[in-house]
Design a protein around this motif. Structure first.
Motif, PDB file in Angstrom:
ATOM      1  N   ALA A   1       1.544  -5.874   8.033  1.00 27.01           N
ATOM      2  CA  ALA A   1       1.591  -4.724   8.947  1.00 27.01           C
ATOM      3  C   ALA A   1       0.475  -3.729   8.629  1.00 27.01           C
ATOM      4  O   ALA A   1      -0.119  -3.144   9.546  1.00 27.01           O
ATOM      5  CB  ALA A   1       2.956  -4.043   8.851  1.00 27.01           C
ATOM      6  N   ALA A   2       0.179  -3.528   7.337  1.00 25.51           N
ATOM      7  CA  ALA A   2      -0.905  -2.621   6.947  1.00 25.51           C
ATOM      8  C   ALA A   2      -2.260  -3.137   7.422  1.00 25.51           C
ATOM      9  O   ALA A   2      -3.111  -2.360   7.870  1.00 25.51           O
ATOM     10  CB  ALA A   2      -0.904  -2.443   5.431  1.00 25.51           C
TER      11      ALA A   2
ATOM     12  N   VAL B   1       5.605  -7.023  13.482  1.00 27.03           N
ATOM     13  CA  VAL B   1       4.649  -7.836  12.722  1.00 27.03           C
ATOM     14  C   VAL B   1       5.158  -8.079  11.304  1.00 27.03           C
ATOM     15  O   VAL B   1       5.138  -9.209  10.791  1.00 27.03           O
ATOM     16  CB  VAL B   1       3.271  -7.142  12.689  1.00 27.03           C
ATOM     17  N   GLY B   2       5.616  -7.015  10.654  1.00 30.17           N
ATOM     18  CA  GLY B   2       6.156  -7.164   9.304  1.00 30.17           C
ATOM     19  C   GLY B   2       7.396  -8.020   9.271  1.00 30.17           C
ATOM     20  O   GLY B   2       7.580  -8.843   8.360  1.00 30.17           O
ATOM     21  N   ALA B   3       8.280  -7.858  10.276  1.00 28.57           N
ATOM     22  CA  ALA B   3       9.521  -8.625  10.319  1.00 28.57           C
ATOM     23  C   ALA B   3       9.240 -10.115  10.405  1.00 28.57           C
ATOM     24  O   ALA B   3       9.808 -10.922   9.637  1.00 28.57           O
ATOM     25  CB  ALA B   3      10.373  -8.172  11.508  1.00 28.57           C
TER      26      ALA B   3
ATOM     27  N   ALA C   1       6.681   0.552   7.879  1.00 28.96           N
ATOM     28  CA  ALA C   1       7.293   0.003   9.092  1.00 28.96           C
ATOM     29  C   ALA C   1       7.455  -1.509   8.955  1.00 28.96           C
ATOM     30  O   ALA C   1       8.483  -2.075   9.364  1.00 28.96           O
ATOM     31  CB  ALA C   1       6.445   0.345  10.317  1.00 28.96           C
ATOM     32  N   GLY C   2       6.457  -2.174   8.373  1.00 28.14           N
ATOM     33  CA  GLY C   2       6.554  -3.612   8.134  1.00 28.14           C
ATOM     34  C   GLY C   2       7.653  -3.962   7.152  1.00 28.14           C
ATOM     35  O   GLY C   2       8.397  -4.938   7.344  1.00 28.14           O
ATOM     36  N   VAL C   3       7.792  -3.180   6.090  1.00 26.58           N
ATOM     37  CA  VAL C   3       8.869  -3.400   5.111  1.00 26.58           C
ATOM     38  C   VAL C   3      10.231  -3.228   5.776  1.00 26.58           C
ATOM     39  O   VAL C   3      11.158  -4.019   5.549  1.00 26.58           O
ATOM     40  CB  VAL C   3       8.716  -2.436   3.918  1.00 26.58           C
ATOM     41  N   ALA C   4      10.362  -2.192   6.610  1.00 23.12           N
ATOM     42  CA  ALA C   4      11.616  -1.985   7.345  1.00 23.12           C
ATOM     43  C   ALA C   4      11.903  -3.162   8.271  1.00 23.12           C
ATOM     44  O   ALA C   4      13.057  -3.574   8.437  1.00 23.12           O
ATOM     45  CB  ALA C   4      11.546  -0.682   8.148  1.00 23.12           C
ATOM     46  N   GLY C   5      10.845  -3.726   8.860  1.00 27.92           N
ATOM     47  CA  GLY C   5      11.013  -4.892   9.714  1.00 27.92           C
ATOM     48  C   GLY C   5      11.544  -6.094   8.948  1.00 27.92           C
ATOM     49  O   GLY C   5      12.379  -6.853   9.451  1.00 27.92           O
TER      50      GLY C   5
END
Length: 331
Positions: free
Chosen positions: A106-107, A73-75, A219-223
Protein backbone atom coordinates in the motif's frame (compact mmCIF):
# COMPACT_ATOMS: atom_id res chain seq x y z
CA UNK A 1 3.78 24.16 26.19
CA UNK A 2 5.76 20.97 25.55
CA UNK A 3 3.99 19.07 28.31
CA UNK A 4 0.53 19.63 26.91
CA UNK A 5 0.80 17.35 23.84
CA UNK A 6 2.47 14.68 25.97
CA UNK A 7 -0.29 14.84 28.58
CA UNK A 8 -2.98 14.72 25.88
CA UNK A 9 -1.34 11.71 24.24
CA UNK A 10 -1.00 9.88 27.55
CA UNK A 11 -4.69 10.47 28.31
CA UNK A 12 -5.64 9.13 24.86
CA UNK A 13 -3.46 6.04 25.25
CA UNK A 14 -4.76 5.42 28.78
CA UNK A 15 -8.34 5.72 27.50
CA UNK A 16 -7.70 3.18 24.73
CA UNK A 17 -5.99 0.75 27.12
CA UNK A 18 -8.84 1.07 29.63
CA UNK A 19 -11.42 0.39 26.91
CA UNK A 20 -9.46 -2.65 25.78
CA UNK A 21 -9.29 -4.06 29.32
CA UNK A 22 -13.03 -3.55 29.82
CA UNK A 23 -14.03 -5.06 26.47
CA UNK A 24 -11.56 -7.94 26.76
CA UNK A 25 -12.88 -8.77 30.23
CA UNK A 26 -16.50 -8.63 29.06
CA UNK A 27 -15.64 -10.80 26.07
CA UNK A 28 -13.75 -13.44 28.05
CA UNK A 29 -16.41 -13.69 30.74
CA UNK A 30 -19.14 -14.21 28.14
CA UNK A 31 -21.09 -11.07 29.04
CA UNK A 32 -20.81 -9.70 25.50
CA UNK A 33 -23.01 -11.37 22.91
CA UNK A 34 -21.44 -13.23 20.01
CA UNK A 35 -22.48 -10.47 17.63
CA UNK A 36 -20.88 -7.73 19.76
CA UNK A 37 -17.69 -9.79 20.09
CA UNK A 38 -17.54 -9.96 16.29
CA UNK A 39 -17.59 -6.12 16.20
CA UNK A 40 -14.43 -5.68 18.29
CA UNK A 41 -11.98 -6.24 15.43
CA UNK A 42 -13.91 -3.98 12.96
CA UNK A 43 -13.86 -1.21 15.60
CA UNK A 44 -10.06 -1.49 15.85
CA UNK A 45 -9.76 -1.52 12.05
CA UNK A 46 -11.79 1.69 11.73
CA UNK A 47 -9.70 3.34 14.46
CA UNK A 48 -6.51 2.57 12.48
CA UNK A 49 -8.09 3.87 9.27
CA UNK A 50 -9.46 7.02 10.91
CA UNK A 51 -6.20 7.93 12.68
CA UNK A 52 -4.15 7.38 9.51
CA UNK A 53 -6.62 9.39 7.39
CA UNK A 54 -6.57 12.18 10.00
CA UNK A 55 -2.86 12.50 9.33
CA UNK A 56 -3.75 13.59 5.79
CA UNK A 57 -7.02 15.45 6.29
CA UNK A 58 -6.48 16.90 9.76
CA UNK A 59 -2.76 17.53 10.06
CA UNK A 60 -1.69 17.94 6.42
CA UNK A 61 -4.94 19.63 5.42
CA UNK A 62 -5.47 17.68 2.19
CA UNK A 63 -8.87 16.24 1.27
CA UNK A 64 -8.39 12.69 -0.03
CA UNK A 65 -11.07 10.13 -0.86
CA UNK A 66 -8.90 7.19 -1.86
CA UNK A 67 -8.17 5.68 1.54
CA UNK A 68 -10.34 2.64 0.79
CA UNK A 69 -8.17 2.03 -2.29
CA UNK A 70 -5.02 1.71 -0.18
CA UNK A 71 -6.95 -0.49 2.23
CA UNK A 72 -7.98 -2.81 -0.61
CA UNK A 73 -4.45 -3.06 -2.03
CA UNK A 74 -3.05 -3.97 1.38
CA UNK A 75 -5.88 -6.41 2.08
CA UNK A 76 -5.38 -8.40 -1.13
CA UNK A 77 -1.58 -8.33 -0.91
CA UNK A 78 -1.59 -9.56 2.70
CA UNK A 79 -4.29 -12.19 2.11
CA UNK A 80 -2.55 -13.58 -1.00
CA UNK A 81 0.68 -13.82 1.00
CA UNK A 82 -1.10 -15.70 3.81
CA UNK A 83 -2.77 -18.10 1.38
CA UNK A 84 0.59 -18.85 -0.26
CA UNK A 85 2.36 -19.34 3.09
CA UNK A 86 -0.48 -21.07 4.96
CA UNK A 87 1.20 -24.49 4.92
CA UNK A 88 4.76 -23.18 5.23
CA UNK A 89 4.85 -20.64 8.06
CA UNK A 90 3.14 -20.77 11.49
CA UNK A 91 0.51 -18.17 12.25
CA UNK A 92 2.77 -16.28 14.71
CA UNK A 93 5.20 -15.53 11.87
CA UNK A 94 2.88 -15.54 8.86
CA UNK A 95 0.33 -12.99 10.08
CA UNK A 96 2.80 -10.23 11.13
CA UNK A 97 4.62 -10.73 7.81
CA UNK A 98 1.28 -10.51 5.98
CA UNK A 99 0.53 -7.19 7.70
CA UNK A 100 3.99 -5.93 6.82
CA UNK A 101 3.58 -7.02 3.19
CA UNK A 102 0.14 -5.41 2.94
CA UNK A 103 1.38 -2.18 4.49
CA UNK A 104 4.46 -1.98 2.26
CA UNK A 105 2.52 -2.71 -0.94
CA UNK A 106 0.00 0.00 0.00
CA UNK A 107 2.90 2.39 0.76
CA UNK A 108 4.42 1.67 -2.67
CA UNK A 109 1.07 2.46 -4.27
CA UNK A 110 1.01 5.60 -2.13
CA UNK A 111 4.34 6.68 -3.66
CA UNK A 112 3.28 5.82 -7.21
CA UNK A 113 -0.05 7.61 -6.88
CA UNK A 114 1.33 10.42 -4.75
CA UNK A 115 3.97 11.61 -7.23
CA UNK A 116 1.44 12.93 -9.78
CA UNK A 117 -1.54 13.40 -7.45
CA UNK A 118 0.09 15.55 -4.77
CA UNK A 119 0.63 18.33 -7.25
CA UNK A 120 -3.09 18.96 -6.90
CA UNK A 121 -4.96 20.60 -4.02
CA UNK A 122 -8.46 20.78 -2.58
CA UNK A 123 -11.35 19.46 -4.65
CA UNK A 124 -9.08 18.36 -7.49
CA UNK A 125 -7.07 16.13 -5.17
CA UNK A 126 -10.28 14.66 -3.71
CA UNK A 127 -11.66 13.82 -7.17
CA UNK A 128 -8.42 12.22 -8.39
CA UNK A 129 -7.95 10.10 -5.25
CA UNK A 130 -11.60 9.03 -5.44
CA UNK A 131 -11.01 7.95 -9.05
CA UNK A 132 -7.89 6.05 -7.95
CA UNK A 133 -9.91 4.05 -5.42
CA UNK A 134 -12.53 3.15 -8.03
CA UNK A 135 -9.87 2.16 -10.58
CA UNK A 136 -8.20 -0.14 -8.06
CA UNK A 137 -11.53 -1.76 -7.24
CA UNK A 138 -12.34 -2.31 -10.92
CA UNK A 139 -8.92 -3.81 -11.61
CA UNK A 140 -9.21 -6.20 -8.64
CA UNK A 141 -12.63 -7.40 -9.81
CA UNK A 142 -11.21 -8.27 -13.25
CA UNK A 143 -8.13 -10.18 -12.05
CA UNK A 144 -8.26 -13.96 -11.76
CA UNK A 145 -5.75 -14.43 -8.93
CA UNK A 146 -7.76 -12.06 -6.69
CA UNK A 147 -10.91 -14.16 -7.10
CA UNK A 148 -12.62 -11.61 -9.32
CA UNK A 149 -16.15 -10.56 -8.48
CA UNK A 150 -16.71 -13.78 -6.48
CA UNK A 151 -14.09 -12.70 -3.96
CA UNK A 152 -10.87 -14.11 -2.57
CA UNK A 153 -11.38 -17.30 -0.55
CA UNK A 154 -9.12 -19.39 1.65
CA UNK A 155 -7.61 -16.64 3.80
CA UNK A 156 -6.89 -17.92 7.33
CA UNK A 157 -8.97 -16.08 9.92
CA UNK A 158 -6.05 -14.94 12.06
CA UNK A 159 -7.40 -11.55 13.20
CA UNK A 160 -8.15 -11.37 16.90
CA UNK A 161 -9.11 -8.53 19.21
CA UNK A 162 -5.74 -8.67 20.98
CA UNK A 163 -3.75 -8.48 17.73
CA UNK A 164 -5.97 -5.68 16.40
CA UNK A 165 -5.52 -3.74 19.66
CA UNK A 166 -1.72 -4.08 19.42
CA UNK A 167 -1.84 -2.66 15.88
CA UNK A 168 -4.06 0.18 17.13
CA UNK A 169 -1.50 1.05 19.81
CA UNK A 170 1.35 0.96 17.26
CA UNK A 171 -0.65 3.24 14.94
CA UNK A 172 -1.39 5.69 17.76
CA UNK A 173 2.21 5.77 18.99
CA UNK A 174 3.67 6.28 15.51
CA UNK A 175 1.14 8.97 14.60
CA UNK A 176 1.46 10.83 17.91
CA UNK A 177 5.26 10.78 17.79
CA UNK A 178 5.21 11.96 14.18
CA UNK A 179 2.77 14.80 14.86
CA UNK A 180 4.77 16.03 17.87
CA UNK A 181 8.12 15.76 16.08
CA UNK A 182 9.87 18.27 13.85
CA UNK A 183 8.40 16.48 10.83
CA UNK A 184 4.92 16.83 12.30
CA UNK A 185 5.38 20.55 12.87
CA UNK A 186 6.48 20.89 9.26
CA UNK A 187 3.35 19.01 8.12
CA UNK A 188 1.04 21.26 10.15
CA UNK A 189 2.91 24.32 8.89
CA UNK A 190 2.11 23.22 5.33
CA UNK A 191 -1.54 22.91 6.34
CA UNK A 192 -1.63 26.40 7.86
CA UNK A 193 0.13 28.18 5.00
CA UNK A 194 1.82 26.23 2.24
CA UNK A 195 3.47 29.27 0.63
CA UNK A 196 4.88 30.52 3.95
CA UNK A 197 6.14 27.02 4.80
CA UNK A 198 7.89 26.73 1.46
CA UNK A 199 9.39 30.21 1.87
CA UNK A 200 10.78 29.25 5.29
CA UNK A 201 12.72 26.33 3.77
CA UNK A 202 10.32 23.42 4.34
CA UNK A 203 10.40 20.84 1.55
CA UNK A 204 6.65 20.79 0.92
CA UNK A 205 6.73 17.94 -1.62
CA UNK A 206 8.74 15.67 0.69
CA UNK A 207 6.56 16.17 3.76
CA UNK A 208 3.32 15.81 1.81
CA UNK A 209 4.63 12.56 0.34
CA UNK A 210 5.77 11.38 3.79
CA UNK A 211 2.30 11.86 5.28
CA UNK A 212 0.69 10.26 2.24
CA UNK A 213 2.90 7.16 2.39
CA UNK A 214 2.54 6.66 6.17
CA UNK A 215 -1.24 6.97 5.90
CA UNK A 216 -1.28 4.49 3.00
CA UNK A 217 0.90 2.04 4.97
CA UNK A 218 -1.46 1.93 7.95
CA UNK A 219 -4.49 1.73 5.63
CA UNK A 220 -2.87 -1.34 4.06
CA UNK A 221 -2.24 -2.90 7.48
CA UNK A 222 -5.88 -2.27 8.41
CA UNK A 223 -6.87 -3.95 5.15
CA UNK A 224 -4.87 -7.06 6.09
CA UNK A 225 -6.62 -7.20 9.47
CA UNK A 226 -9.94 -6.85 7.68
CA UNK A 227 -9.15 -9.60 5.18
CA UNK A 228 -8.03 -12.04 7.89
CA UNK A 229 -11.22 -11.35 9.86
CA UNK A 230 -13.50 -12.67 7.10
CA UNK A 231 -13.75 -15.92 5.17
CA UNK A 232 -14.30 -14.14 1.82
CA UNK A 233 -12.69 -10.87 0.69
CA UNK A 234 -14.65 -8.97 -1.97
CA UNK A 235 -13.61 -5.82 -3.83
CA UNK A 236 -17.09 -4.30 -3.51
CA UNK A 237 -16.37 -3.57 0.16
CA UNK A 238 -13.75 -0.97 -0.80
CA UNK A 239 -15.89 1.34 -2.91
CA UNK A 240 -16.17 5.10 -2.56
CA UNK A 241 -18.75 4.71 0.22
CA UNK A 242 -16.04 3.28 2.47
CA UNK A 243 -13.75 6.26 1.82
CA UNK A 244 -16.60 8.69 2.54
CA UNK A 245 -17.47 6.81 5.74
CA UNK A 246 -13.87 7.17 6.91
CA UNK A 247 -13.91 10.88 6.07
CA UNK A 248 -17.13 11.28 8.08
CA UNK A 249 -15.45 9.61 11.07
CA UNK A 250 -12.49 12.01 10.87
CA UNK A 251 -14.68 15.11 10.49
CA UNK A 252 -17.00 14.12 13.32
CA UNK A 253 -14.08 13.38 15.63
CA UNK A 254 -12.44 16.68 14.79
CA UNK A 255 -9.78 17.21 12.16
CA UNK A 256 -6.40 17.14 13.83
CA UNK A 257 -7.72 15.35 16.93
CA UNK A 258 -6.40 11.80 17.35
CA UNK A 259 -8.54 11.18 20.41
CA UNK A 260 -11.58 12.44 18.53
CA UNK A 261 -10.88 10.00 15.69
CA UNK A 262 -10.73 7.11 18.16
CA UNK A 263 -14.03 8.05 19.84
CA UNK A 264 -15.77 8.79 16.54
CA UNK A 265 -14.61 5.49 15.00
CA UNK A 266 -16.05 3.56 17.94
CA UNK A 267 -19.39 5.37 17.78
CA UNK A 268 -19.82 5.22 13.99
CA UNK A 269 -18.91 1.52 13.88
CA UNK A 270 -21.13 0.40 16.74
CA UNK A 271 -24.10 2.74 16.24
CA UNK A 272 -25.70 0.90 13.26
CA UNK A 273 -25.40 -2.40 15.13
CA UNK A 274 -26.85 -0.96 18.35
CA UNK A 275 -29.82 0.35 16.36
CA UNK A 276 -30.32 -2.90 14.42
CA UNK A 277 -33.39 -3.88 16.48
CA UNK A 278 -35.19 -0.74 15.32
CA UNK A 279 -35.52 -2.22 11.81
CA UNK A 280 -36.85 0.39 9.34
CA UNK A 281 -35.98 3.36 11.57
CA UNK A 282 -32.36 2.28 12.10
CA UNK A 283 -30.77 4.26 9.25
CA UNK A 284 -33.01 7.28 9.89
CA UNK A 285 -31.86 7.48 13.52
CA UNK A 286 -28.27 6.85 12.40
CA UNK A 287 -28.47 9.78 9.96
CA UNK A 288 -30.03 12.04 12.60
CA UNK A 289 -27.29 11.18 15.10
CA UNK A 290 -24.65 12.02 12.48
CA UNK A 291 -26.30 15.39 11.75
CA UNK A 292 -26.56 16.24 15.46
CA UNK A 293 -22.92 15.26 16.04
CA UNK A 294 -21.83 17.39 13.07
CA UNK A 295 -23.79 20.42 14.30
CA UNK A 296 -22.40 20.06 17.82
CA UNK A 297 -18.89 19.66 16.48
CA UNK A 298 -19.23 22.92 14.55
CA UNK A 299 -20.71 24.80 17.50
CA UNK A 300 -18.37 27.21 19.35
CA UNK A 301 -20.38 26.70 22.56
CA UNK A 302 -19.91 22.94 22.39
CA UNK A 303 -16.19 23.46 21.73
CA UNK A 304 -16.01 25.67 24.84
CA UNK A 305 -17.93 23.03 26.79
CA UNK A 306 -15.44 20.32 25.73
CA UNK A 307 -12.52 22.59 26.64
CA UNK A 308 -14.02 23.32 30.07
CA UNK A 309 -14.38 19.63 30.89
CA UNK A 310 -11.14 18.44 29.29
CA UNK A 311 -8.64 16.57 31.53
CA UNK A 312 -6.28 19.54 31.48
CA UNK A 313 -8.99 21.98 32.52
CA UNK A 314 -10.20 19.67 35.29
CA UNK A 315 -6.65 19.25 36.55
CA UNK A 316 -6.09 23.02 36.51
CA UNK A 317 -9.37 23.57 38.41
CA UNK A 318 -8.35 21.03 41.05
CA UNK A 319 -4.96 22.74 41.47
CA UNK A 320 -6.62 26.16 41.74
CA UNK A 321 -9.09 24.88 44.32
CA UNK A 322 -6.27 23.30 46.29
CA UNK A 323 -4.27 26.53 46.19
CA UNK A 324 -7.28 28.50 47.47
CA UNK A 325 -7.71 26.06 50.37
CA UNK A 326 -4.02 26.29 51.26
CA UNK A 327 -4.22 30.11 51.14
CA UNK A 328 -7.24 30.13 53.43
CA UNK A 329 -5.48 27.73 55.82
CA UNK A 330 -2.37 29.95 55.97
CA UNK A 331 -4.55 32.96 56.83
Amino acid sequence: MKKKPLATNLVTLAMVVALFIVMFTLSETGILSRHMRSMLVPVCINIILAVSLNLLVGFLGELTLGHAGFMSVGAYAGCLFSIAMKEILPMAIRFPLAMLVGGLVAAVFGIVIGIPVLRLHGDYLAIVTLAFGEIIRSVIINLEFTGGAAGLKGTPQDSTFVIAFIVVMITLLVTMNLVNSRHGRAITAIRDNRIAAEASGINVTYFRMLAFVIAAFFAGVAGVLYGHNLSILTAGTFDYNKSIELLVIVVLGGMGSIRGSVISAIIITLLPEVLRDLADYRMLIYALVLIIMMLLNASPRFAAFKTRFSPGAIKAAIKAKKAVKEGNANE
